[in-house]
Scaffold this motif. Structure first.
Motif, PDB file in Angstrom:
ATOM      1  N   VAL A   7      44.591  49.968  36.413  1.00 22.41           N
ATOM      2  CA  VAL A   7      44.330  48.840  37.299  1.00 22.41           C
ATOM      3  C   VAL A   7      43.035  48.219  36.807  1.00 22.41           C
ATOM      4  O   VAL A   7      42.083  48.935  36.501  1.00 22.41           O
ATOM      5  N   TYR A   8      42.985  46.904  36.710  1.00 25.78           N
ATOM      6  CA  TYR A   8      41.766  46.265  36.209  1.00 25.78           C
ATOM      7  C   TYR A   8      41.677  44.845  36.723  1.00 25.78           C
ATOM      8  O   TYR A   8      42.681  44.247  37.126  1.00 25.78           O
ATOM      9  N   GLY A   9      40.472  44.309  36.732  1.00 25.23           N
ATOM     10  CA  GLY A   9      40.333  42.919  37.122  1.00 25.23           C
ATOM     11  C   GLY A   9      38.908  42.498  37.379  1.00 25.23           C
ATOM     12  O   GLY A   9      37.968  43.283  37.274  1.00 25.23           O
ATOM     13  N   ASP A  67      37.774  36.946  46.042  1.00 19.17           N
ATOM     14  CA  ASP A  67      39.019  36.478  45.433  1.00 19.17           C
ATOM     15  C   ASP A  67      39.235  37.141  44.084  1.00 19.17           C
ATOM     16  O   ASP A  67      38.314  37.213  43.269  1.00 19.17           O
ATOM     17  N   LYS A  68      40.453  37.636  43.838  1.00 19.58           N
ATOM     18  CA  LYS A  68      40.777  38.206  42.532  1.00 19.58           C
ATOM     19  C   LYS A  68      40.866  37.065  41.529  1.00 19.58           C
ATOM     20  O   LYS A  68      41.658  36.153  41.680  1.00 19.58           O
ATOM     21  N   GLN A  69      40.026  37.111  40.501  1.00 16.65           N
ATOM     22  CA  GLN A  69      39.976  36.063  39.484  1.00 16.65           C
ATOM     23  C   GLN A  69      40.878  36.370  38.299  1.00 16.65           C
ATOM     24  O   GLN A  69      41.338  35.462  37.628  1.00 16.65           O
ATOM     25  N   ASP A  70      41.074  37.656  38.038  1.00 17.56           N
ATOM     26  CA  ASP A  70      41.860  38.069  36.878  1.00 17.56           C
ATOM     27  C   ASP A  70      42.235  39.530  37.089  1.00 17.56           C
ATOM     28  O   ASP A  70      41.636  40.222  37.895  1.00 17.56           O
ATOM     29  N   THR A  74      44.985  44.634  45.182  1.00 19.79           N
ATOM     30  CA  THR A  74      44.611  43.539  46.069  1.00 19.79           C
ATOM     31  C   THR A  74      43.196  43.831  46.543  1.00 19.79           C
ATOM     32  O   THR A  74      42.726  44.972  46.490  1.00 19.79           O
ATOM     33  N   VAL A  75      42.518  42.801  47.016  1.00 17.89           N
ATOM     34  CA  VAL A  75      41.145  42.977  47.474  1.00 17.89           C
ATOM     35  C   VAL A  75      40.951  42.255  48.797  1.00 17.89           C
ATOM     36  O   VAL A  75      41.518  41.193  49.029  1.00 17.89           O
ATOM     37  N   LYS A  76      40.150  42.876  49.662  1.00 16.54           N
ATOM     38  CA  LYS A  76      39.778  42.269  50.933  1.00 16.54           C
ATOM     39  C   LYS A  76      38.264  42.393  51.067  1.00 16.54           C
ATOM     40  O   LYS A  76      37.702  43.488  50.897  1.00 16.54           O
ATOM     41  N   LYS A  77      37.592  41.279  51.348  1.00 11.70           N
ATOM     42  CA  LYS A  77      36.150  41.304  51.576  1.00 11.70           C
ATOM     43  C   LYS A  77      35.923  41.622  53.045  1.00 11.70           C
ATOM     44  O   LYS A  77      36.280  40.851  53.923  1.00 11.70           O
ATOM     45  N   ASP A 131      26.708  39.518  48.297  1.00  9.86           N
ATOM     46  CA  ASP A 131      27.964  39.194  47.623  1.00  9.86           C
ATOM     47  C   ASP A 131      27.696  38.998  46.140  1.00  9.86           C
ATOM     48  O   ASP A 131      26.794  38.239  45.766  1.00  9.86           O
ATOM     49  N   ARG A 132      28.462  39.696  45.312  1.00 13.06           N
ATOM     50  CA  ARG A 132      28.329  39.582  43.861  1.00 13.06           C
ATOM     51  C   ARG A 132      29.712  39.639  43.223  1.00 13.06           C
ATOM     52  O   ARG A 132      30.621  40.304  43.723  1.00 13.06           O
ATOM     53  N   ASP A 133      29.867  38.946  42.095  1.00 11.74           N
ATOM     54  CA  ASP A 133      31.080  39.041  41.288  1.00 11.74           C
ATOM     55  C   ASP A 133      31.068  40.407  40.597  1.00 11.74           C
ATOM     56  O   ASP A 133      30.002  40.893  40.202  1.00 11.74           O
ATOM     57  N   PHE A 134      32.246  41.004  40.426  1.00 15.54           N
ATOM     58  CA  PHE A 134      32.282  42.300  39.742  1.00 15.54           C
ATOM     59  C   PHE A 134      33.614  42.510  39.030  1.00 15.54           C
ATOM     60  O   PHE A 134      34.613  41.874  39.334  1.00 15.54           O
TER      61      PHE A 134
END
Length: 95
Positions: A4-6, A13-16, A21-24, A85-88
């Motif tokens: 699993v990767y992304g 929001d899942k960008q790639d 699935t992701v929930k904030k 909040d940070r992109d990861f």
């Protein structure tokens, strides 16, 4: 072997990527759920990425509560290491 990767944006929001699935849940708190359960608890790694101009040297990330169903990701920033909040990016590998 299952992978699993992304990439997840600071907004949750899942960008790639694929397989999750992701929930904030709150500021800097994200819940990831694997689309297909692993047979056992996978190895999971995450890192802060820069999708925007929000990266600073004090940013941090923790992966917690890893199960064969998913995990929690906590991102932090600012000199006080408060949840921010940070992109990861995320990767999970296992059977």
């Amino acid at each position: 072997m299952q992978q699993v990767y992304g990439i997840v944006s600071a907004a949750g929001d899942k960008q790639d990527g694929s397989g999750f699935t992701v929930k904030k849940n709150d500021t800097g708190i994200y819940q990831l759920t694997w689309n297909t359960s692993f047979k056992s608890v996978p190895g999971v790694a995450a890192t802060i990425v820069r999708l925007s101009n929000q990266w600073i040297p004090n940013d941090g990330i923790n992966v917690a509560n890893v199960t064969n169903e998913g995990c929690a990701v906590y991102t932090m920033g600012s000199p006080k290491n408060e949840y921010q909040d940070r992109d990861f990016s995320i990767i999970a590998i296992g059977e």
